[in-house]
Scaffold this motif. Sequence first.
Motif, PDB file in Angstrom:
ATOM      1  N   GLY A   1    -123.881  67.209  -9.094  1.00 60.09           N
ATOM      2  CA  GLY A   1    -122.870  67.826 -10.105  1.00 60.09           C
ATOM      3  C   GLY A   1    -122.057  68.642  -9.508  1.00 60.09           C
ATOM      4  N   MET A   2    -121.660  68.860  -8.403  1.00 53.46           N
ATOM      5  CA  MET A   2    -120.793  69.896  -7.652  1.00 53.46           C
ATOM      6  C   MET A   2    -120.395  69.547  -6.481  1.00 53.46           C
ATOM      7  SD  MET A   2    -123.218  73.005  -6.464  1.00 53.46           S
ATOM      8  CE  MET A   2    -124.362  72.949  -7.819  1.00 53.46           C
ATOM      9  N   HIS A   3    -120.658  68.683  -5.634  1.00 57.34           N
ATOM     10  CA  HIS A   3    -120.202  68.601  -4.445  1.00 57.34           C
ATOM     11  C   HIS A   3    -119.763  67.001  -4.119  1.00 57.34           C
ATOM     12  CE1 HIS A   3    -121.429  72.444  -3.306  1.00 57.34           C
ATOM     13  NE2 HIS A   3    -122.625  72.109  -3.375  1.00 57.34           N
ATOM     14  N   PHE A   4    -118.802  66.700  -3.234  1.00 52.74           N
ATOM     15  CA  PHE A   4    -118.408  65.519  -2.575  1.00 52.74           C
ATOM     16  C   PHE A   4    -119.077  65.183  -1.151  1.00 52.74           C
ATOM     17  CE2 PHE A   4    -115.433  65.812  -6.310  1.00 52.74           C
ATOM     18  CZ  PHE A   4    -115.589  64.408  -6.809  1.00 52.74           C
ATOM     19  N   CYS A   5    -119.446  63.880  -0.895  1.00 53.02           N
ATOM     20  CA  CYS A   5    -119.714  63.801   0.533  1.00 53.02           C
ATOM     21  C   CYS A   5    -119.042  62.627   0.866  1.00 53.02           C
ATOM     22  CB  CYS A   5    -121.457  63.628   0.657  1.00 53.02           C
ATOM     23  SG  CYS A   5    -122.380  64.927   0.387  1.00 53.02           S
ATOM     24  N   ALA A   6    -118.894  62.502   2.213  1.00 51.57           N
ATOM     25  CA  ALA A   6    -118.048  61.525   2.688  1.00 51.57           C
ATOM     26  C   ALA A   6    -118.744  60.695   3.780  1.00 51.57           C
ATOM     27  CB  ALA A   6    -116.801  61.898   3.339  1.00 51.57           C
ATOM     28  N   ASN A   7    -118.438  59.236   3.633  1.00 48.65           N
ATOM     29  CA  ASN A   7    -119.041  58.191   4.786  1.00 48.65           C
ATOM     30  C   ASN A   7    -118.141  57.355   5.331  1.00 48.65           C
ATOM     31  OD1 ASN A   7    -122.209  58.774   3.421  1.00 48.65           O
ATOM     32  ND2 ASN A   7    -120.714  58.759   2.070  1.00 48.65           N
TER      33      ASN A   7
END
Length: 245
Positions: free
Chosen positions: A83-89
């Motif tokens: 509910g607060m962060h983005f992660c990248a792949n």
Amino acid sequence: MGGGLLTSAPLPRSFFDRPSHEVAPDLLGRVLVHGPVAVRLTEVEAYGGPGEDPAAHTYRGRTPRNAVMFGPPGHLYVYFTYGMHFCANLVCLPEGHGSAVLLRAGEIVAGHDLARERRSGNGGGNGSRRISDRDLARGPARLATALGLLREHNGLDAVLEGASDRGPATGGGLTGVPAGAAAVLEGVPAEPDAIRSGPRTGISTAKDTPWRFWIDGDPTVSPYRAHVPRRRSTAATSVGEAPSS
């Protein structure tokens, strides 16, 4: 780090057209550029395809949320977690397979001031404490924040247009990547004897699969944390265990 990292050739799409656990260690030392910020990758995690890897978002098949993972290789799969962060792949394998590598940590090699500003405004500090260079992209959420990767970048192609399988140098460094675009550059691949592998971080299923890869001794590598059960169900900070949408 020398400027040669930023003027190295862009990686071709064929680089990503392989199983994620083969791509992952080969990403170490490569440079991901998004706008004026660039990061040398020092820690990554591989996640497999539908029905193969129970920790992967694609384990139960394609959904609107994970659709990018079933697209062409070399695209960014960006998702929201806790509910607060983005992660990248980075998506791997041919279109339709649903596999990716989570970008866990790296060293900022260009755009330090902007990366620090982004991190300070997104849980990186309140302005009273300077964030160290080591910590700017040390962790998947920090890395995505430093690079300015948000929901609208889900599906962004990270293969620079015009890159061929022979990977000719384009020159120009950051100026060679158009505004709003992304690219993964050759950088300086990690020496094989410096690469370590072990269990993936913070997942409860397939937790012993040794698909976390990192550069041994690099200060930007994040600390390993085993899964700790939570009182309520929520998305994890990995490609695994997030609810489908």
